[in-house]
Scaffold this motif. Structure first.
Motif, PDB file in Angstrom:
ATOM      1  N   LEU A  19       0.827  -1.208   0.000  1.00  0.00           N
ATOM      2  CA  LEU A  19       0.000   0.000   0.000  1.00  0.00           C
ATOM      3  C   LEU A  19       0.862   1.259   0.000  1.00  0.00           C
ATOM      4  CD1 LEU A  19      -2.840  -0.979   2.502  1.00  0.00           C
ATOM      5  CD2 LEU A  19      -3.128  -0.434   0.078  1.00  0.00           C
ATOM      6  N   ALA A  20       1.918   1.257   0.819  1.00  0.00           N
ATOM      7  CA  ALA A  20       2.800   2.425   0.889  1.00  0.00           C
ATOM      8  C   ALA A  20       3.508   2.659  -0.447  1.00  0.00           C
ATOM      9  CB  ALA A  20       3.825   2.242   2.006  1.00  0.00           C
ATOM     10  N   LEU A  21       3.957   1.587  -1.068  1.00  0.00           N
ATOM     11  CA  LEU A  21       4.618   1.719  -2.368  1.00  0.00           C
ATOM     12  C   LEU A  21       3.637   2.207  -3.433  1.00  0.00           C
ATOM     13  CD1 LEU A  21       6.873  -1.484  -2.446  1.00  0.00           C
ATOM     14  CD2 LEU A  21       7.518   0.857  -1.878  1.00  0.00           C
ATOM     15  N   ARG A  22       2.393   1.785  -3.313  1.00  0.00           N
ATOM     16  CA  ARG A  22       1.376   2.247  -4.259  1.00  0.00           C
ATOM     17  C   ARG A  22       1.116   3.741  -4.073  1.00  0.00           C
ATOM     18  NH1 ARG A  22      -0.002   2.091  -9.106  1.00  0.00           N
ATOM     19  NH2 ARG A  22      -2.220   2.059  -9.591  1.00  0.00           N
ATOM     20  N   VAL A  23       1.110   4.196  -2.830  1.00  0.00           N
ATOM     21  CA  VAL A  23       0.961   5.630  -2.563  1.00  0.00           C
ATOM     22  C   VAL A  23       2.081   6.403  -3.254  1.00  0.00           C
ATOM     23  CG1 VAL A  23       1.091   7.412  -0.773  1.00  0.00           C
ATOM     24  CG2 VAL A  23      -0.288   5.369  -0.389  1.00  0.00           C
ATOM     25  N   GLU A  24       3.298   5.890  -3.146  1.00  0.00           N
ATOM     26  CA  GLU A  24       4.432   6.569  -3.776  1.00  0.00           C
ATOM     27  C   GLU A  24       4.318   6.571  -5.301  1.00  0.00           C
ATOM     28  OE1 GLU A  24       8.015   6.425  -0.598  1.00  0.00           O
ATOM     29  OE2 GLU A  24       8.044   4.849  -2.119  1.00  0.00           O
ATOM     30  N   ASP A  25       3.842   5.462  -5.862  1.00  0.00           N
ATOM     31  CA  ASP A  25       3.686   5.388  -7.320  1.00  0.00           C
ATOM     32  C   ASP A  25       2.683   6.418  -7.834  1.00  0.00           C
ATOM     33  OD1 ASP A  25       5.509   3.336  -7.514  1.00  0.00           O
ATOM     34  OD2 ASP A  25       4.007   1.750  -7.453  1.00  0.00           O
ATOM     35  N   LEU A  26       1.633   6.656  -7.050  1.00  0.00           N
ATOM     36  CA  LEU A  26       0.551   7.533  -7.483  1.00  0.00           C
ATOM     37  C   LEU A  26       0.754   8.993  -7.076  1.00  0.00           C
ATOM     38  CD1 LEU A  26      -2.395   5.195  -6.419  1.00  0.00           C
ATOM     39  CD2 LEU A  26      -1.757   5.720  -8.780  1.00  0.00           C
ATOM     40  N   LEU A  27       1.682   9.226  -6.171  1.00  0.00           N
ATOM     41  CA  LEU A  27       1.774  10.512  -5.479  1.00  0.00           C
ATOM     42  C   LEU A  27       1.807  11.720  -6.410  1.00  0.00           C
ATOM     43  CD1 LEU A  27       2.043  11.928  -2.744  1.00  0.00           C
ATOM     44  CD2 LEU A  27       4.519  11.651  -2.929  1.00  0.00           C
ATOM     45  N   TRP A  28       2.702  11.734  -7.373  1.00  0.00           N
ATOM     46  CA  TRP A  28       2.918  12.944  -8.167  1.00  0.00           C
ATOM     47  C   TRP A  28       1.861  13.149  -9.248  1.00  0.00           C
ATOM     48  CZ3 TRP A  28       5.994  16.023  -5.771  1.00  0.00           C
ATOM     49  CH2 TRP A  28       7.030  15.512  -4.991  1.00  0.00           C
ATOM     50  N   GLU A  33      -5.848   9.544  -5.946  1.00  0.00           N
ATOM     51  CA  GLU A  33      -5.767   8.088  -5.826  1.00  0.00           C
ATOM     52  C   GLU A  33      -4.774   7.698  -4.725  1.00  0.00           C
ATOM     53  OE1 GLU A  33      -7.446   5.713  -7.378  1.00  0.00           O
ATOM     54  OE2 GLU A  33      -8.667   7.161  -8.467  1.00  0.00           O
ATOM     55  N   ALA A  34      -3.684   8.452  -4.630  1.00  0.00           N
ATOM     56  CA  ALA A  34      -2.695   8.179  -3.586  1.00  0.00           C
ATOM     57  C   ALA A  34      -3.325   8.338  -2.201  1.00  0.00           C
ATOM     58  CB  ALA A  34      -1.501   9.119  -3.735  1.00  0.00           C
ATOM     59  N   MET A  35      -4.177   9.365  -2.053  1.00  0.00           N
ATOM     60  CA  MET A  35      -4.821   9.610  -0.767  1.00  0.00           C
ATOM     61  C   MET A  35      -5.810   8.501  -0.426  1.00  0.00           C
ATOM     62  SD  MET A  35      -4.441  11.928   1.549  1.00  0.00           S
ATOM     63  CE  MET A  35      -4.770  10.922   3.000  1.00  0.00           C
ATOM     64  N   MET A  36      -6.454   7.938  -1.429  1.00  0.00           N
ATOM     65  CA  MET A  36      -7.364   6.810  -1.192  1.00  0.00           C
ATOM     66  C   MET A  36      -6.591   5.604  -0.665  1.00  0.00           C
ATOM     67  SD  MET A  36      -9.873   6.918  -4.516  1.00  0.00           S
ATOM     68  CE  MET A  36     -10.728   8.419  -5.008  1.00  0.00           C
ATOM     69  N   LYS A  37      -5.413   5.361  -1.248  1.00  0.00           N
ATOM     70  CA  LYS A  37      -4.581   4.256  -0.777  1.00  0.00           C
ATOM     71  C   LYS A  37      -4.065   4.533   0.637  1.00  0.00           C
ATOM     72  CE  LYS A  37      -4.833   1.746  -4.481  1.00  0.00           C
ATOM     73  NZ  LYS A  37      -5.586   0.467  -4.465  1.00  0.00           N
ATOM     74  N   ALA A  38      -3.765   5.802   0.916  1.00  0.00           N
ATOM     75  CA  ALA A  38      -3.324   6.165   2.262  1.00  0.00           C
ATOM     76  C   ALA A  38      -4.434   5.889   3.278  1.00  0.00           C
ATOM     77  CB  ALA A  38      -2.921   7.638   2.299  1.00  0.00           C
TER      78      ALA A  38
END
Length: 320
Positions: A19-28, A33-38
């Protein structure tokens, strides 16, 4: 798997790491979407804390109810409460709002997730954990006017959380906590005040006499291994817990297969602190590491337990 400041999560939860790595992938590119994963990360972490603290839910609780309960029972303090609330509130906004979420919100959430991860690691996995230095996955510039607008909104949300926390503090003072929970809290406070995680001072000499070497200490357990067996012999490990009643946890195979250590009188104990033990699988989902707890009152009782464990280990070694 890519290198990340969140890689240490894989030591106890591949789900959180992913999940954390997915947040990083989506962040920029996709901060919403990154916030949903967070948000999902926060929910997963809270559930893990409930499992660690053996806090059974009589009925399903919403995330805000779970966080409030953790705070009222002194399991999390002010700063951790505010971090969980930041993720929950902004995660909900990300799920329900139609417009794109500001990048700065997601960037702040990234650091909050890191802080929560380090806190959990230090409390439940390894007290001696050395956290990596925090950094964003990459550095990019944003329009300063957008940043200023975000800061205003951020301050408003922080103020809301602060007000909410003050209300919760007042409720906590007024609430009549059940005696059982109160004893649990008092025991935890006593441990914190004495700066002793588990009763090592009282029982380590007993482990030494039984030829068990100390290996590791977390805020939840001290790890010991019998000297005759190698580092990879998971069954040779036992854990001394921080329970009010002195307790050790034994590898499940010694109980489930042999049942020679002693009569099983309680359910398996689940905790990521039992890092050498296997993980329990329930409903096709991998849960925390687990073993079987045995309580004792005196050093003599502990020595007797350890002797039985050694006898079982040695008999199995001969059979192999």
């Amino acid at each position: 798997m890519k290198s990340s400041i969140f890689n240490f999560l894989g030591e106890f939860s591949s789900t959180l790491e992913e999940l954390a790595l997915r947040v990083e992938d989506l962040l920029w590119d996709q901060p919403q979407e990154a916030m949903m994963k967070a948000r999902l990360f926060g929910e997963t972490l809270v559930s893990m804390i409930y499992e660690q603290e053996n806090m059974n839910e009589v009925y399903p609780l919403k995330q805000w109810e779970k966080i409030n309960r953790l705070y009222k029972h002194d399991i999390i303090q002010d700063e951790i409460y505010k971090k969980f609330e930041y993720i929950r509130k902004n995660g909900n906004i990300a799920v329900h709002q139609a417009t794109d979420m500001d990048l700065e919100v997601a960037k702040q959430a990234h650091q909050v997730l890191f802080d929560l991860s380090v806190w959990y690691m230090e409390v439940y996995v390894s007290y001696q954990f050395n956290a990596p230095v925090y950094e964003l996955p990459s550095k990019q510039m944003q329009d300063p006017h957008i940043v200023e607008k975000w800061m205003d909104e951020y301050q408003q949300r922080v103020a809301e959380i602060e007000m909410q926390l003050e209300q919760l503090k007042q409720e906590k003072k007024e609430q009549q906590i059940p005696v059982k929970e109160e004893r649990k809290i008092n025991a935890r406070n006593h441990t914190n005040n004495s700066e002793r995680i588990v009763p090592l001072e009282k029982f380590q000499d007993t482990f030494d006499r039984a030829n068990f070497d100390w290996k590791n200490t977390t805020k939840k357990a001290a790890e010991f291994k019998h000297k005759e067996f190698g580092e990879e012999a998971a069954e040779a490990y036992v854990y001394l817990l921080d329970n009010v009643t002195p307790t050790i946890v034994v590898h499940p195979s010694l109980i489930e297969q042999e049942k020679k250590v002693g009569t099983v009188v309680s359910k398996p104990r689940k905790s990521t602190a039992l890092r050498r033990f296997p993980r329990m699988v329930e409903e096709n989902t991998i849960k925390s590491n687990y073993g079987y707890p045995y309580t004792f009152q005196t050093k003599g009782e502990l020595e007797s337990l350890l002797s039985r464990i050694v006898e079982v280990l040695q008999s199995r070694s001969i059979e192999e």
